[in-house]
Design an enzyme around this catalytic site. Structure first.
Site, PDB file in Angstrom:
ATOM      1  N   PRO A  60      52.962  36.655 -18.370  1.00 37.80           N
ATOM      2  CG  PRO A  60      52.324  35.844 -20.954  1.00 37.80           C
ATOM      3  CD  PRO A  60      53.737  36.739 -19.797  1.00 37.80           C
ATOM      4  CG  HIS A  61      52.337  34.594 -13.320  1.00 37.28           C
ATOM      5  ND1 HIS A  61      51.892  35.801 -14.401  1.00 37.28           N
ATOM      6  CD2 HIS A  61      51.297  34.252 -12.724  1.00 37.28           C
ATOM      7  CE1 HIS A  61      51.333  36.173 -13.654  1.00 37.28           C
ATOM      8  NE2 HIS A  61      50.545  35.471 -12.440  1.00 37.28           N
ATOM      9  CB  CYS A  62      49.115  30.217 -16.110  1.00 41.65           C
ATOM     10  SG  CYS A  62      49.856  28.477 -17.476  1.00 41.65           S
TER      11      CYS A  62
END
Length: 144
Positions: A60-62
């Site tokens: 998960p990344h942002c």
């Protein structure tokens, strides 16, 4: 990544719960970041398409406006969870990455390097074999 942003043998029954725990882990020593904002940003990214890569791994990344530098975290889950991974397999390793909102190139470079590393079976095996936070951290940063 720092040792205090690793967690070993974590109990999480769902993707949502895993992302909540990760959001807390990431922001624990970064007062400029709000765990709810991190969670919402990672959840929004997941709605675009699952970050479950397969082989039991998710990234998960942002990008966040309030983030001033690249921040990574790693959780080894006690049991695999349904993560809508590309191969349909449960996920037991969750690497999170956050970068400043305007760091497009850095974001892509770090993701590419991480994916390359995660495609090495020996690396994944070492991370899965870790029995505590220190061992997990050492396995994650090893370059062997």
């Amino acid at each position: 990544m720092s040792q205090h942003r690793t967690a070993c043998d974590v109990e999480a029954q769902s993707k949502k719960r895993a992302l909540q725990i990760l959001s807390q882990l990431i922001t624990e020593d970064l007062p400029e970041l709000d765990p709810d904002e991190v969670f919402m940003s990672m959840t929004a990214r997941e709605r675009l398409g699952s970050t479950g890569l397969g082989k039991g791994v998710a990234i998960p990344h942002c990008r966040l406006k309030s983030c001033t530098q690249a921040v990574a975290a790693l959780m080894q889950l006690h049991n695999g969870i349904d993560y809508d991974a590309i191969d349909g397999e449960p996920v037991d390793l969750v690497f999170a990455l956050m970068v400043p909102e305007d760091s497009h190139d850095t974001h892509l470079q770090v993701l590419a390097a991480l994916v390359e590393r995660l495609n090495q079976p020996d690396y994944l095996q070492a991370i899965r074999a870790a029995k505590d936070q220190e061992a997990l951290y050492q396995a994650a940063i090893s370059l062997d």
